[in-house]
Design an enzyme around this catalytic site. Sequence first.
Site, short mmCIF file in Angstrom:
data_model
loop_
_atom_site.label_atom_id
_atom_site.label_comp_id
_atom_site.label_asym_id
_atom_site.label_seq_id
_atom_site.Cartn_x
_atom_site.Cartn_y
_atom_site.Cartn_z
N GLY A 279 4.97 -3.12 -5.69
CA GLY A 279 4.78 -2.67 -7.07
C GLY A 279 4.93 -3.84 -8.02
O GLY A 279 5.45 -4.90 -7.62
N CYS B 165 7.28 -5.67 0.14
CA CYS B 165 7.35 -6.38 -1.13
C CYS B 165 8.38 -5.73 -2.07
O CYS B 165 9.55 -5.71 -1.75
CB CYS B 165 5.95 -6.47 -1.75
N TYR B 166 7.96 -5.16 -3.18
CA TYR B 166 8.94 -4.52 -4.06
C TYR B 166 9.76 -3.48 -3.30
O TYR B 166 10.96 -3.33 -3.53
CB TYR B 166 8.23 -3.87 -5.26
N HIS C 183 2.33 -8.62 2.60
CA HIS C 183 1.58 -7.35 2.63
C HIS C 183 0.85 -7.16 3.97
O HIS C 183 -0.22 -7.72 4.17
CB HIS C 183 0.58 -7.31 1.47
N GLU D 205 -0.67 -4.58 4.86
CA GLU D 205 -1.78 -3.62 4.71
C GLU D 205 -3.11 -4.28 4.37
O GLU D 205 -4.15 -3.66 4.50
CB GLU D 205 -1.42 -2.56 3.65
#
Length: 509
Positions: free
Chosen positions: A51, A78-79, A165, A167
């Site tokens: 985010g 991440c966030y 990331h 994804e």
Amino acid sequence: MILIIDFGSQYNQLIARRVREAHVYCQIEAPGITLAQIKGISPEGIILSGGPASIYEKGSPRVDPGIFDLGIPVLGICYGMQYMVDSLGGEVSKAEKREYGFAELNIKDAAGIFEGIDDQTRCWMSHGDTIRRVPKGFRITASTANTRVAATHNSRKRFYGLQFHPEVVHTPKGKNMFRNFLFTICGCRKTWTMKSFIRESVQEMRSVIRDKKVILGLSGGVDSSVAALLIHRAVGNRLTCIFVDNGLLRQGEAEQVKGLFKKHFNVNLRFISARQQFLGRLKGVVDPEKKRKIIGRTFIQAFEKEAHKLRGVKFLAQGTLYPDVIESRSAFGGPSAVIKSHHNVGGLPKKMRLQLIEPLKHLFKDEVRVLGKELGLPDDLIWRQPFPGPGLAIRIISDITRARLSILRKVDAILLEEIRAGGLYKKLWQSFAVLLPLKSVGIMGDQRTYEHIVAIRAVTSIDAMTADWARLPHELLGRISNRVINEVKGVNRVVYDISSKPPSTIEWE
Ligand code: XMP
């Protein structure tokens, strides 16, 4: 099933795609979801998305930290990882250098999420904050040159954090990491298939709709067509589809829809011929937004009038897709999903007090296509390029007349025929013609001509937010131009639109 908490990352739909590609069902929810709701869903695992916020900023999004006491595996990205670390007593702060782009990941502990992955692999970073200290019970499992804590875990509790990331395609082993999380760590099984989706969805609709009736506005596009067939499978002719012929469709389109749904699939279809009404109201109207408003209003009136003739209708069905549902919720808001009115069906009859049925609301576009195939829809409908609700009206610059519509229909048919013959139809986001009722001079035989100009527009795009003009082969453009000028009376010049979006838009109006 896997629960994804949406902290607002631009990549969170990709997380859902990765999970579903592995045949595991997942749902994306806003951080406001309560612990009781999560227990109700009873997920096999939770993924906390990335985010844009900083964890130490006031008002940064948070989910109930009670999720860490449920005994369920959690993967923070991440966030999401920073939130996990912060919630469990670790420390996060601003990184000296923002890190964005490729990084070489050095894996120190391959157990768990990195099982079967080489010690060195590429990953994609995009962050401004970093982990200073991991919580008690956590180990650092991977680093990059800039980021000491690129990955961490507490394997006893099955909590995993990735600063990069997994994804995105730029993390080549990302799919393996998801598979490790889903199957080894969470113990998920591969139960998410289109067949299972159809079975469950049909069952659910039957129990909700029972002996009542459903109406659906069929446009001939992929989403409403797939929704119609799925509901038809559930409740047969208690579904009535309403197709409004607004006189702004392409050549043969209305007949195709009728032939396919009425004759082939035996769907209860009400075909409303409202050409007069639409064209009458559009007479002399030049302003594009006015055209849109008139068309939208007239559509609703025609639809309502027909719907009122039916008795016992309790449900209105729409082909809303998952991205619309996700985007209509704020990452910072509560779990209540306010569904934005899809611009294709802009404000369908509110007055009618119908309950909404949206059987595709958990599916992505490519899943809808697979579903359509499973339900027997022909390939050319499944792969149809998007066509705007106001149809040819916004592809005739200036006011709309029957004569102009007739010219544009012929040009459009030639263009699509050639694009298909050239094997490009599926590769292009959209390809169409625009009629410019300007006149220019030409010569045909020995005669001077003074006729209209047609512009060809072909674009590539992923989501219509941005688009690039397609580099169509010159030979193909030449063939289209020749055929149009020779076969369509009223056109003596063809031009090719070479503008991208932004700063242009895909449609001309
Ligand atoms: P623009 O022209 O804004 O278009 O780049 C982006 C996408 O939206 C479609 N479009 C519409 N679809 N009603 C629709 O249902 C409309 O009024 C409308 N205007 C544009 C366009 O075809 C493209 O796919």
